[in-house]
Write an enzyme that holds these catalytic residues in place. Structure first.
Site, PDB file in Angstrom:
ATOM      1  N   ARG A  16       3.212  -3.102   5.811  1.00  0.00           N
ATOM      2  CA  ARG A  16       4.583  -2.717   5.425  1.00  0.00           C
ATOM      3  C   ARG A  16       4.924  -3.386   4.101  1.00  0.00           C
ATOM      4  O   ARG A  16       5.790  -4.249   4.025  1.00  0.00           O
ATOM      5  CB  ARG A  16       5.577  -3.105   6.530  1.00  0.00           C
ATOM      6  CG  ARG A  16       5.190  -2.665   7.928  1.00  0.00           C
ATOM      7  CD  ARG A  16       4.896  -1.184   8.064  1.00  0.00           C
ATOM      8  NE  ARG A  16       6.029  -0.297   8.014  1.00  0.00           N
ATOM      9  CZ  ARG A  16       6.814  -0.007   9.038  1.00  0.00           C
ATOM     10  NH1 ARG A  16       6.603  -0.567  10.199  1.00  0.00           N
ATOM     11  NH2 ARG A  16       7.806   0.854   8.918  1.00  0.00           N
ATOM     12  N   ASP A  51       3.017   5.220   4.158  1.00  0.00           N
ATOM     13  CA  ASP A  51       3.478   4.620   5.407  1.00  0.00           C
ATOM     14  C   ASP A  51       4.022   5.684   6.368  1.00  0.00           C
ATOM     15  O   ASP A  51       5.193   6.071   6.308  1.00  0.00           O
ATOM     16  CB  ASP A  51       4.551   3.583   5.051  1.00  0.00           C
ATOM     17  CG  ASP A  51       5.044   2.821   6.259  1.00  0.00           C
ATOM     18  OD1 ASP A  51       4.686   3.186   7.395  1.00  0.00           O
ATOM     19  OD2 ASP A  51       5.810   1.859   6.064  1.00  0.00           O
ATOM     20  N   GLN A  88       4.092   1.730   0.680  1.00  0.00           N
ATOM     21  CA  GLN A  88       5.226   2.516   1.158  1.00  0.00           C
ATOM     22  C   GLN A  88       4.973   4.034   1.145  1.00  0.00           C
ATOM     23  O   GLN A  88       5.358   4.736   2.066  1.00  0.00           O
ATOM     24  CB  GLN A  88       6.441   2.202   0.287  1.00  0.00           C
ATOM     25  CG  GLN A  88       7.701   2.102   1.075  1.00  0.00           C
ATOM     26  CD  GLN A  88       8.770   1.336   0.324  1.00  0.00           C
ATOM     27  OE1 GLN A  88       8.579   0.926  -0.816  1.00  0.00           O
ATOM     28  NE2 GLN A  88       9.889   1.142   0.958  1.00  0.00           N
ATOM     29  N   SER A 120       7.041   4.658   8.606  1.00  0.00           N
ATOM     30  CA  SER A 120       8.371   4.806   8.003  1.00  0.00           C
ATOM     31  C   SER A 120       8.785   6.268   7.930  1.00  0.00           C
ATOM     32  O   SER A 120       9.922   6.615   8.263  1.00  0.00           O
ATOM     33  CB  SER A 120       8.385   4.237   6.583  1.00  0.00           C
ATOM     34  OG  SER A 120       8.308   2.844   6.640  1.00  0.00           O
ATOM     35  N   TYR A 156       8.726  -7.650  10.684  1.00  0.00           N
ATOM     36  CA  TYR A 156       8.976  -7.248  12.065  1.00  0.00           C
ATOM     37  C   TYR A 156       9.779  -8.323  12.805  1.00  0.00           C
ATOM     38  O   TYR A 156       9.916  -9.448  12.329  1.00  0.00           O
ATOM     39  CB  TYR A 156       7.646  -7.027  12.793  1.00  0.00           C
ATOM     40  CG  TYR A 156       6.912  -5.795  12.353  1.00  0.00           C
ATOM     41  CD1 TYR A 156       7.408  -4.535  12.658  1.00  0.00           C
ATOM     42  CD2 TYR A 156       5.719  -5.884  11.651  1.00  0.00           C
ATOM     43  CE1 TYR A 156       6.727  -3.391  12.272  1.00  0.00           C
ATOM     44  CE2 TYR A 156       5.035  -4.749  11.258  1.00  0.00           C
ATOM     45  CZ  TYR A 156       5.540  -3.500  11.572  1.00  0.00           C
ATOM     46  OH  TYR A 156       4.870  -2.380  11.188  1.00  0.00           O
TER      47      TYR A 156
END
Ligand code: NAD
Length: 379
Positions: free
Chosen positions: A122, A130, A127, A133, A227
């Site tokens: 992450r 990902d 990104q 997400s 997280y």
């Protein structure tokens, strides 16, 4: 490189790993793309569209797997699919290898290289690849739409000749990717929104979306990689005490809280739900990870005998298959670009942080240290 897209076989899965727009770009970069006949139908992408984008359509599943140098999938392969994988090919799909090391071992046995889409780091650099997400964004939006549909009230405040309607009160628990999208969506529909997360760093993001952050006086539970960590017993008790008051006055509660590698935390015990008004709604995005609500029934939507509707439907991204597939597909394109050289040849650089995080099997072995560890412990 021959990139193959099979039809997803998990019941209810409507997404496809590549859409026609991506096929066109990949073909433009001199890759060959083979799509199993009908693979895109659930995402409104016909064989004709894939063909027009430059893909070959393959009617036989066996032939498709046999041709694949790189196989792009969404759902983890089942036993029959693992048996079909071509030795020395590369598989990119969701795999949850820490929870399911047996799959990693089976894939390694086929001498297939597995890049687990769900193990993407992450980080800012990762990104664009990902899928956690992109798919969580869709789930967050969908959860609010489901809540609005199940709620026998309006979301926005209305001032009409027939009277003034107060806005709905929505509480979002867990303000990660899905939660933030749920907040934004509920605000767009005109609800008054409150949100809570154990990571205090999200307070500002919550407020910038026009929601109120529920403060609970417990230690910050931000863990590694952004997280959350599991809370201790005293913190859980305090959390429940404060949340109970906010839950009771909410018309809809959207729960999104998860902890990597663990069962989702129970934030709504049965007695808390019982204190909600009749007609209220809970949408539990974490249903498949054990559920944030004690009364969630996975894969179901039902009304309790005290009048609260609880939505525990599976796979919310698949319900919006067109855009979920488009976003997954874009993630796959970026990942392929990241792991191929300027001549479009696959080069897995194990010193690269993204490859290191996602590479689970290679050369007949489980090579990801954490997965190998779990696999060994589970024998
Ligand atoms: P997730 O799905 O693991 O969890 C959802 C949310 O639940 C998290 O915000 C978590 O803090 C929260 N939560 C856990 N236990 C809770 C509890 N008991 N009570 C209330 N809330 C609880 O999270 P995610 O959406 O995958 O995001 C994880 C992190 O990764 C976030 O920090 C996010 O900003 C970050 N992220 C970074 C990037 C990037 O930089 N590329 C991309 C996506 C996400």
């Amino acid at each position: 490189m021959i990139i193959a897209i099979p039809r997803e076989t998990v019941p209810g899965e409507r997404r496809v790993a590549l859409v026609a727009e991506s096929v066109k770009r990949l073909v433009g970069r001199k890759h060959e793309v083979v799509v199993e006949s009908g693979a895109g139908l659930g995402a409104e992408c016909s064989d004709e569209e894939f063909h027009a984008a430059g893909a070959r359509i393959e009617p036989s599943t066996d032939a498709l797997y046999a041709k694949a140098e790189v196989l792009l999938k969404i759902q983890p392969p089942d036993d029959a699919e693992v048996e079909r994988l071509r030795p020395d090919s590369v598989l990119v799909s969701l795999a949850y290898p820490l929870a399911n090391p047996a799959l990693a071992r089976a894939v390694a046995k086929r001498r297939v290289t597995l890049l687990a889409a769900d193990m993407v780091p992450r980080t800012t650099l990762a990104q664009m690849m990902d899928v956690l997400s992109s798919q969580a964004t869709i789930a967050g939006y969908r959860a609010v739409v489901l809540a609005a549909e199940a709620l026998p009230r309006l979301f926005p405040m209305l001032m009409t000749a027939a009277g003034t309607i107060p806005p709905a009160k929505v509480l979002v628990l867990g303000a990660g990717v899905a939660g933030l999208q749920a907040i934004a969506t509920a605000r767009r529909l005109g609800a008054v929104v409150e949100a809570y997360d154990v990571r205090k760093v999200v307070k500002e993001q919550v407020e910038s979306l026009g929601a109120r952050f529920v403060n609970i006086d417990i230690e910050d539970a931000a863990g590694s990689g952004g997280y959350a960590k599991e809370l201790g017993e005293e913190a859980r008790r305090k959390q429940a005490e404060v949340l109970a008051q906010h839950v009771a006055k909410s018309d809809a509660v959207i729960t999104t809280a998860q902890i990597p590698g663990r069962r989702a935390p129970v934030l709504l015990p049965a007695d808390m739900v019982r204190r909600m008004k009749s007609g209220s709604v809970v949408v539990d995005i974490a249903a498949e990870q054990g559920g944030n609500c004690e009364l969630t029934r996975v894969g179901e939507r039902y009304r309790t005998d005290f009048g609260v509707t609880i939505v525990g439907e599976r796979n919310l991204p698949s319900q919006l298959s067109v855009h979920a597939s488009a976003m997954y597909s874009r993630n796959m394109e970026k990942l392929l670009a990241h792991v191929t050289d300027k001549d479009n040849v696959l080069k897995l650089d194990v010193s690269d942080e993204i490859v290191k995080g996602m590479l689970i099997t290679r050369g007949g072995e489980v090579v990801h240290p954490a997965v190998a560890d779990v696999a060994m412990r589970e024998g």
